[in-house]
Design a protein around this motif. Structure first.
Motif, PDB file in Angstrom:
ATOM      1  N   ASN A  83      -2.453  19.689  31.207  1.00 29.39           N
ATOM      2  CA  ASN A  83      -2.588  19.109  29.873  1.00 29.39           C
ATOM      3  C   ASN A  83      -1.250  18.824  29.203  1.00 29.39           C
ATOM      4  N   ALA A  84      -0.140  19.208  29.825  1.00 35.85           N
ATOM      5  CA  ALA A  84       1.176  18.962  29.241  1.00 35.85           C
ATOM      6  C   ALA A  84       2.043  18.050  30.086  1.00 35.85           C
ATOM      7  N   ILE A  85       1.551  17.612  31.246  1.00 37.37           N
ATOM      8  CA  ILE A  85       2.379  16.836  32.161  1.00 37.37           C
ATOM      9  C   ILE A  85       2.439  15.362  31.791  1.00 37.37           C
ATOM     10  N   ALA A  86       1.473  14.859  31.010  1.00 39.74           N
ATOM     11  CA  ALA A  86       1.406  13.424  30.729  1.00 39.74           C
ATOM     12  C   ALA A  86       2.661  12.895  30.033  1.00 39.74           C
ATOM     13  N   PRO A  87       3.137  13.476  28.922  1.00 41.79           N
ATOM     14  CA  PRO A  87       4.360  12.934  28.306  1.00 41.79           C
ATOM     15  C   PRO A  87       5.581  13.042  29.192  1.00 41.79           C
ATOM     16  N   VAL A  88       5.633  14.038  30.074  1.00 42.06           N
ATOM     17  CA  VAL A  88       6.759  14.170  30.997  1.00 42.06           C
ATOM     18  C   VAL A  88       6.752  13.023  32.010  1.00 42.06           C
ATOM     19  N   ILE A  89       5.581  12.671  32.510  1.00 46.05           N
ATOM     20  CA  ILE A  89       5.478  11.564  33.461  1.00 46.05           C
ATOM     21  C   ILE A  89       5.896  10.250  32.816  1.00 46.05           C
ATOM     22  N   VAL A  90       5.454  10.030  31.595  1.00 47.14           N
ATOM     23  CA  VAL A  90       5.808   8.790  30.894  1.00 47.14           C
ATOM     24  C   VAL A  90       7.316   8.692  30.705  1.00 47.14           C
ATOM     25  N   MET A  91       7.944   9.763  30.229  1.00 45.46           N
ATOM     26  CA  MET A  91       9.385   9.733  30.000  1.00 45.46           C
ATOM     27  C   MET A  91      10.158   9.587  31.304  1.00 45.46           C
ATOM     28  N   ALA A  92       9.696  10.239  32.365  1.00 43.06           N
ATOM     29  CA  ALA A  92      10.383  10.130  33.650  1.00 43.06           C
ATOM     30  C   ALA A  92      10.325   8.697  34.189  1.00 43.06           C
ATOM     31  N   THR A  93       9.197   8.020  33.995  1.00 45.93           N
ATOM     32  CA  THR A  93       9.078   6.630  34.458  1.00 45.93           C
ATOM     33  C   THR A  93      10.046   5.719  33.720  1.00 45.93           C
ATOM     34  N   ILE A  94      10.189   5.914  32.433  1.00 45.51           N
ATOM     35  CA  ILE A  94      11.111   5.090  31.658  1.00 45.51           C
ATOM     36  C   ILE A  94      12.560   5.436  31.995  1.00 45.51           C
ATOM     37  N   MET A  95      12.847   6.725  32.179  1.00 47.22           N
ATOM     38  CA  MET A  95      14.214   7.138  32.459  1.00 47.22           C
ATOM     39  C   MET A  95      14.679   6.690  33.840  1.00 47.22           C
ATOM     40  N   LEU A  96      13.766   6.435  34.762  1.00 46.53           N
ATOM     41  CA  LEU A  96      14.168   5.965  36.081  1.00 46.53           C
ATOM     42  C   LEU A  96      14.926   4.644  35.981  1.00 46.53           C
ATOM     43  N   GLY A  97      14.400   3.729  35.186  1.00 44.42           N
ATOM     44  CA  GLY A  97      15.128   2.477  34.975  1.00 44.42           C
ATOM     45  C   GLY A  97      16.454   2.695  34.277  1.00 44.42           C
ATOM     46  N   ASP A 118       5.647   2.015  29.775  1.00 45.14           N
ATOM     47  CA  ASP A 118       4.852   1.699  28.587  1.00 45.14           C
ATOM     48  C   ASP A 118       3.362   1.670  28.896  1.00 45.14           C
ATOM     49  N   ALA A 119       3.005   1.093  30.042  1.00 44.31           N
ATOM     50  CA  ALA A 119       1.583   1.041  30.410  1.00 44.31           C
ATOM     51  C   ALA A 119       1.026   2.439  30.669  1.00 44.31           C
ATOM     52  N   VAL A 120       1.796   3.290  31.337  1.00 44.89           N
ATOM     53  CA  VAL A 120       1.339   4.652  31.600  1.00 44.89           C
ATOM     54  C   VAL A 120       1.223   5.439  30.299  1.00 44.89           C
ATOM     55  N   ARG A 121       2.151   5.223  29.381  1.00 45.33           N
ATOM     56  CA  ARG A 121       2.069   5.910  28.082  1.00 45.33           C
ATOM     57  C   ARG A 121       0.815   5.512  27.329  1.00 45.33           C
ATOM     58  N   ASP A 122       0.503   4.224  27.306  1.00 43.00           N
ATOM     59  CA  ASP A 122      -0.706   3.781  26.606  1.00 43.00           C
ATOM     60  C   ASP A 122      -1.970   4.339  27.241  1.00 43.00           C
ATOM     61  N   ALA A 123      -1.944   4.547  28.568  1.00 43.33           N
ATOM     62  CA  ALA A 123      -3.152   5.052  29.238  1.00 43.33           C
ATOM     63  C   ALA A 123      -3.306   6.562  29.103  1.00 43.33           C
ATOM     64  N   LEU A 124      -2.201   7.281  29.022  1.00 42.57           N
ATOM     65  CA  LEU A 124      -2.287   8.734  28.984  1.00 42.57           C
ATOM     66  C   LEU A 124      -2.330   9.307  27.583  1.00 42.57           C
ATOM     67  N   ASP A 125      -1.967   8.528  26.576  1.00 40.47           N
ATOM     68  CA  ASP A 125      -1.951   9.041  25.213  1.00 40.47           C
ATOM     69  C   ASP A 125      -3.301   8.753  24.559  1.00 40.47           C
TER      70      ASP A 125
END
Length: 347
Positions: free
Chosen positions: A260-274, A336-343
């Motif tokens: 239940n806490a991994i979703a924001p971490v995944i979103v930030m990691a995807t953006i930080m990769l770029g 951005d797409a993953v953030r919209d889907a997980l939030d």
């Protein structure tokens, strides 16, 4: 002649069931099914009830209402054109990073000075650079180093930041002040400046020093996000119920808080990769990151950054820069797409 038809009383007695003797009667008591249910483990009973509820829900033809957060997010992502476009582009970039020979058959280090600054032609789509190297081949092979740095640095930053932030959020009484102050110290160090100072002392042109310095300086942001997510998740009723039933800290963290806490971490990691891919190109452009003969977009942009070279042959700068920009844009769009889907707040 006497009437032989049975009387009404005889017919009533024949219709009655036979009476058993007291010693032949079955002893009264709870049914075997009730005894079996009472002797079963409460967790097994609960699991059986949940399974029956899911089967009954599926039988009604409404399985969508029983989807989890991850399956619900995947259901939305499959219908998001931004995610599909970015995913296809990232998949293509990963494939050419692993097997660049699929679309580039020449050697990226083979150069002929006699063809320096030649413009794009039919046999050489991107032309030649100032050393007479094929720009198309170097652009394709440059994806390997740039994406490898971005992926490895993101994995290191995510792992380190998630562990530190998760421990700080869960054991908030003691570890939170210590880890939070440590995070503040790293936040005070500018990433680019710290990387320049560190890499200028290490005269290596491989990707691993760059990955190491990005991991060491980039984890605080992930740690802050993981800490906040864990602090929010551990206040929920199911965590208190698990603790009341005797669950240990490891089980609570892995089974209840982490999903239940991994979703924001995944979103930030995807953006930080770029962002890390851009950081590698910046460090290589400044001469402290990847160095020749390593082929990367940052190295090629640095070699073509002279004003005279750009005016005489703009293609030597435009193509690697366009590949870099397109890659970063793809990862940001996916984030951005993953953030919209997980939030759930954005639904």
């Amino acid at each position: 002649m006497p009437d032989e038809r049975p009387s009404d009383e005889s017919r009533a007695q024949a219709a009655r069931p036979p009476q058993l003797a007291p010693e032949e009667r079955a002893p009264r008591g709870p049914s075997p099914s009730i005894d079996a249910t009472a002797e079963r483990d409460p967790d097994d009973v609960l699991a059986a009830q949940e399974k029956s509820a899911v089967e009954a829900l599926e039988a009604t033809g409404r399985p969508e209402s029983a989807r989890s957060l991850s399956s619900d997010a995947w259901h939305d992502l499959r219908r998001n054109p931004v995610f599909l476009i970015s995913a296809l582009l990232i998949l293509f970039l990963i494939v050419i990073a692993i097997w660049p020979g699929l679309i580039a058959t020449r050697d990226p280090l083979y150069c002929r000075l006699g063809r320096a600054y030649e413009e794009p032609s039919a046999g050489h789509w991107f032309g030649f650079d100032n050393q007479g190297c094929d720009v198309y081949t170097r652009t394709v092979y440059g994806a390997r180093a740039s994406i490898a740095v971005g992926v490895c640095a993101t994995l290191g930053v995510t792992l380190l930041g998630a562990v530190v932030g998760g421990l700080a959020g869960y054991f908030s009484r003691f570890w939170d002040p210590v880890l939070s102050r440590t995070t503040d110290i790293f936040f005070a160090i500018p990433m680019v400046l710290g990387a320049i100072v560190f890499l200028s002392m290490i005269k290596l042109g491989s990707i691993w020093p760059v990955v190491l310095v990005i991991t060491v300086l980039g984890w605080p942001q992930i740690a802050r996000i993981a800490r906040g997510a864990v602090l929010s998740a551990k206040q929920n009723d199911y965590v208190h119920a698990a603790r009341a039933l005797g669950a240990g800290n490891t089980r609570i963290l892995l089974r209840h808080i982490l999903p239940n806490a991994i979703a924001p971490v995944i979103v930030m990691a995807t953006i930080m990769l770029g962002t890390f891919i851009v950081l590698e190109a910046t460090l290589s452009f400044l001469g402290v990151g990847l160095r020749p003969p390593t082929v990367s977009w940052g190295v090629d942009i640095s070699a073509a950054s002279d004003g005279m070279k750009f005016r005489n042959a703009p293609h030597i700068l435009l193509y690697p820069a366009a590949a870099l920009s397109l890659t970063v844009l793809a990862f940001i769009m996916m984030g951005d797409a993953v953030r919209d889907a997980l939030d759930p707040k954005l639904r």
